[in-house]
Enzyme design. Structure first.
Site, PDB file in Angstrom:
ATOM      1  N   GLU A  75     115.460 -42.730  23.271  1.00 50.76           N
ATOM      2  CA  GLU A  75     115.604 -43.509  22.049  1.00 50.76           C
ATOM      3  C   GLU A  75     115.957 -42.614  20.870  1.00 50.76           C
ATOM      4  O   GLU A  75     116.671 -43.032  19.945  1.00 50.76           O
ATOM      5  CB  GLU A  75     114.304 -44.259  21.767  1.00 50.76           C
ATOM      6  CG  GLU A  75     113.977 -45.312  22.813  1.00 50.76           C
ATOM      7  CD  GLU A  75     112.519 -45.726  22.836  1.00 50.76           C
ATOM      8  OE1 GLU A  75     112.260 -46.933  22.827  1.00 50.76           O
ATOM      9  OE2 GLU A  75     111.641 -44.847  22.866  1.00 50.76           O
ATOM     10  N   ARG A 124      99.007 -56.530  25.960  1.00 52.97           N
ATOM     11  CA  ARG A 124      99.602 -57.771  25.451  1.00 52.97           C
ATOM     12  C   ARG A 124      99.765 -58.805  26.559  1.00 52.97           C
ATOM     13  O   ARG A 124     100.061 -58.458  27.699  1.00 52.97           O
ATOM     14  CB  ARG A 124     100.949 -57.471  24.789  1.00 52.97           C
ATOM     15  CG  ARG A 124     100.813 -56.837  23.415  1.00 52.97           C
ATOM     16  CD  ARG A 124     102.149 -56.405  22.845  1.00 52.97           C
ATOM     17  NE  ARG A 124     102.397 -54.999  23.066  1.00 52.97           N
ATOM     18  CZ  ARG A 124     103.501 -54.366  22.658  1.00 52.97           C
ATOM     19  NH1 ARG A 124     104.453 -55.016  22.035  1.00 52.97           N
ATOM     20  NH2 ARG A 124     103.648 -53.080  22.892  1.00 52.97           N
ATOM     21  N   ARG A 182     112.443 -45.107  13.956  1.00 49.03           N
ATOM     22  CA  ARG A 182     112.521 -46.311  14.780  1.00 49.03           C
ATOM     23  C   ARG A 182     111.564 -47.349  14.197  1.00 49.03           C
ATOM     24  O   ARG A 182     110.369 -47.087  14.043  1.00 49.03           O
ATOM     25  CB  ARG A 182     112.133 -45.995  16.225  1.00 49.03           C
ATOM     26  CG  ARG A 182     112.115 -47.231  17.110  1.00 49.03           C
ATOM     27  CD  ARG A 182     111.493 -46.955  18.460  1.00 49.03           C
ATOM     28  NE  ARG A 182     111.169 -48.213  19.125  1.00 49.03           N
ATOM     29  CZ  ARG A 182     110.335 -48.323  20.141  1.00 49.03           C
ATOM     30  NH1 ARG A 182     109.722 -47.257  20.617  1.00 49.03           N
ATOM     31  NH2 ARG A 182     110.101 -49.499  20.694  1.00 49.03           N
ATOM     32  N   GLY A 235     104.260 -50.990  26.455  1.00 47.15           N
ATOM     33  CA  GLY A 235     105.047 -52.133  26.015  1.00 47.15           C
ATOM     34  C   GLY A 235     106.199 -52.268  26.986  1.00 47.15           C
ATOM     35  O   GLY A 235     106.728 -51.257  27.462  1.00 47.15           O
ATOM     36  N   ARG A 279      98.381 -46.207  35.271  1.00 49.23           N
ATOM     37  CA  ARG A 279      97.896 -45.211  36.232  1.00 49.23           C
ATOM     38  C   ARG A 279      96.425 -45.433  36.576  1.00 49.23           C
ATOM     39  O   ARG A 279      96.018 -45.316  37.741  1.00 49.23           O
ATOM     40  CB  ARG A 279      98.103 -43.797  35.672  1.00 49.23           C
ATOM     41  CG  ARG A 279      99.564 -43.406  35.527  1.00 49.23           C
ATOM     42  CD  ARG A 279      99.742 -42.190  34.633  1.00 49.23           C
ATOM     43  NE  ARG A 279      99.340 -42.485  33.250  1.00 49.23           N
ATOM     44  CZ  ARG A 279      99.515 -41.658  32.230  1.00 49.23           C
ATOM     45  NH1 ARG A 279     100.086 -40.474  32.435  1.00 49.23           N
ATOM     46  NH2 ARG A 279      99.145 -41.984  31.012  1.00 49.23           N
ATOM     47  N   ASP A 318      96.111 -48.594  30.867  1.00 47.98           N
ATOM     48  CA  ASP A 318      97.001 -47.574  31.427  1.00 47.98           C
ATOM     49  C   ASP A 318      97.290 -47.908  32.891  1.00 47.98           C
ATOM     50  O   ASP A 318      96.370 -48.002  33.713  1.00 47.98           O
ATOM     51  CB  ASP A 318      96.349 -46.190  31.313  1.00 47.98           C
ATOM     52  CG  ASP A 318      97.317 -45.066  31.638  1.00 47.98           C
ATOM     53  OD1 ASP A 318      97.928 -45.092  32.726  1.00 47.98           O
ATOM     54  OD2 ASP A 318      97.447 -44.134  30.821  1.00 47.98           O
ATOM     55  N   LYS A 350     106.278 -39.660  18.292  1.00 48.82           N
ATOM     56  CA  LYS A 350     107.180 -38.749  18.999  1.00 48.82           C
ATOM     57  C   LYS A 350     108.257 -38.275  18.035  1.00 48.82           C
ATOM     58  O   LYS A 350     108.671 -39.015  17.144  1.00 48.82           O
ATOM     59  CB  LYS A 350     107.822 -39.451  20.197  1.00 48.82           C
ATOM     60  CG  LYS A 350     106.863 -39.791  21.320  1.00 48.82           C
ATOM     61  CD  LYS A 350     107.593 -40.198  22.587  1.00 48.82           C
ATOM     62  CE  LYS A 350     108.288 -41.518  22.431  1.00 48.82           C
ATOM     63  NZ  LYS A 350     108.932 -41.983  23.685  1.00 48.82           N
ATOM     64  N   HIS A 382     112.737 -53.026  21.749  1.00 44.54           N
ATOM     65  CA  HIS A 382     113.088 -51.823  22.524  1.00 44.54           C
ATOM     66  C   HIS A 382     114.607 -51.589  22.530  1.00 44.54           C
ATOM     67  O   HIS A 382     115.160 -51.052  23.474  1.00 44.54           O
ATOM     68  CB  HIS A 382     112.595 -51.929  23.981  1.00 44.54           C
ATOM     69  CG  HIS A 382     111.108 -51.949  24.127  1.00 44.54           C
ATOM     70  ND1 HIS A 382     110.464 -52.811  24.973  1.00 44.54           N
ATOM     71  CD2 HIS A 382     110.137 -51.212  23.539  1.00 44.54           C
ATOM     72  CE1 HIS A 382     109.159 -52.625  24.916  1.00 44.54           C
ATOM     73  NE2 HIS A 382     108.927 -51.644  24.038  1.00 44.54           N
ATOM     74  N   ASN A 390     109.704 -41.561  16.168  1.00 41.21           N
ATOM     75  CA  ASN A 390     109.407 -42.757  16.940  1.00 41.21           C
ATOM     76  C   ASN A 390     107.891 -42.957  16.906  1.00 41.21           C
ATOM     77  O   ASN A 390     107.151 -42.315  17.644  1.00 41.21           O
ATOM     78  CB  ASN A 390     109.911 -42.563  18.380  1.00 41.21           C
ATOM     79  CG  ASN A 390     109.867 -43.832  19.209  1.00 41.21           C
ATOM     80  OD1 ASN A 390     109.181 -44.790  18.868  1.00 41.21           O
ATOM     81  ND2 ASN A 390     110.593 -43.820  20.312  1.00 41.21           N
TER      82      ASN A 390
END
Length: 392
Positions: free
Chosen positions: A377, A236, A89, A207, A280, A278, A15, A178, A8
């Site tokens: 995923e 975005r 992916r 995303g 956070r 981010d 990942k 997604h 991914n």
């Protein structure tokens, strides 16, 4: 048993999970973050041991090569031939692919061609494919498209009100993205709420997208012709008045490519807050009194609420609401800020359960099941590799 690698690739990350199929056992999993940096992080979990290393990884090809060398060096596999299939992916499949497909030169060419519609992902997805092919030339490689799950969206939901010839000539329509994530959490939510036919899945990460799922099939999704549409995201824009684009071009003297970069990499949470892409970091700044950071959080949540309301109308009701992906799974704050505006749908959450990130967070009096499901995923990718490559 069959070993399948699920890959991914993101714009600056990769990942991976190595599965033993068909029993779906994870042999090793991990990822590379901050690709292109001298302080990239490579981490993995193997036989209960977690390892993380900081090192320089210049690009996605270097990330793939390092990953493959670690598999051998750490004796996770004895030879590359043990890996019988690799699933990638892929962000955009365009009008070409309604399902996963074996990768050949034509598929590679089309993935590259569609990079103009998914500039943050398709190009690095293609690098991942070619990097694995160099080391594993005889291994079956399968492309799993983000858009495939959404091919069930009815035409009245995916058409844009442009001259019809542009749909016929260029395939301009809503695609949705997604897909593996929305598919996975929709399937899991059906197990947890078997009578829930009307489901809204919220994939909220850097995303982000929302999907309406009726009887297990996607009937609408917030991303459109490209992954730029829909929700406010990390960098975005999400939805905006299209007339803004030529207006900014004229006022700022920007080229079309510079406008694309502005909308894809300089907007969203980053653009409004001026702090970070981010969530956070923006949340922390808001807690410290940064008004623009708080505004970014409010706009972010409002857009999710907006789509949930629209999709509850599409579904003519709502049985199950699902939160997933990095922010959706981990931020009780974002879930509260969204569900506070959904009481008219009968949504009510238990804040104690919510703060603990429990699987089921609805209050006893809620008419809607509210779930927090960690997405997977990679297992969707591995299952598709087995099916498409006819392994096992």
């Amino acid at each position: 048993m069959t070993k399948i690698m699920a890959i991914n690739s993101g714009s600056s990350s990769l990942k991976f999970k190595l599965f033993e199929m068909p029993n779906e056992e994870i042999l090793v999993e991990g990822g590379v973050e901050r690709i292109g940096s001298s302080s990239a992080i490579f981490s993995y979990k193997f036989e209960g041991k977690k390892v993380a290393k900081e090192l320089e990884i210049s690009d996605h090809e270097a990330a793939v090569n390092y990953l493959l060398s670690v598999l051998i060096d750490e004796k996770m596999i004895t030879s590359y031939e043990e890996i019988e299939g690799v699933g990638h992916r892929i962000s955009h499949g365009g009008t070409y692919y309604e399902d996963a497909t074996l990768i050949d030169e034509v598929v590679e060419e089309r993935i590259g061609e569609l990079g103009v519609l998914s500039p943050l992902h398709n190009p690095v997805n293609l690098i991942g494919i070619r990097s694995f092919k160099k080391v594993l030339p005889n291994t079956k490689q399968v492309a799993i498209f983000d858009t495939s799950f959404h091919y069930s969206i009815p035409k009245k939901n995916y058409m844009y009100a442009l001259p019809y010839e542009y749909y016929e000539k260029y395939g301009i329509r809503r695609y949705g993205f997604h897909g593996p994530s929305h598919q996975y959490v929709a399937e899991e939510s059906a197990k947890l709420n078997p009578n829930g036919k009307k489901t809204i899945t919220c994939h909220i990460g850097s995303g982000a997208s929302v999907s309406a799922v009726l009887d297990g099939q996607s009937i609408n999704s917030s991303m459109g012709f490209t992954p730029l549409a829909g929700l406010v995201m990390g960098t975005r824009t999400g939805d905006l008045d299209p007339q803004i684009i030529p207006f900014i071009q004229e006022k700022e003297g920007l080229s079309p490519q510079e406008v694309k970069e502005l909308m894809n990499t300089k907007s969203g949470l980053l653009g409004i807050s001026g702090v970070s892409n981010d969530y956070r970091d923006v949340e922390k700044a808001a807690d410290e009194g940064n008004e623009r950071a708080q505004l970014a959080l409010d706009v972010f949540a409002h857009q999710v609420v907006h789509y949930i309301g629209a999709y509850a109308a599409d579904l003519n009701g709502l049985d199950t609401l699902v939160f997933t992906a990095g922010i959706g799974e981990r931020s009780s704050r974002v879930r509260t800020s969204i569900t506070n505006y959904l009481t008219y749908l009968g949504v009510s959450i238990d804040e104690e359960k919510n703060n603990k990130n429990e699987l089921s967070i609805e209050a006893d009096d809620s008419k809607v099941k509210v779930l927090v499901i960690p997405t997977d995923e990679e297992i969707i990718i591995a299952r598709d590799v087995m099916r498409i490559a006819k392994l096992g």
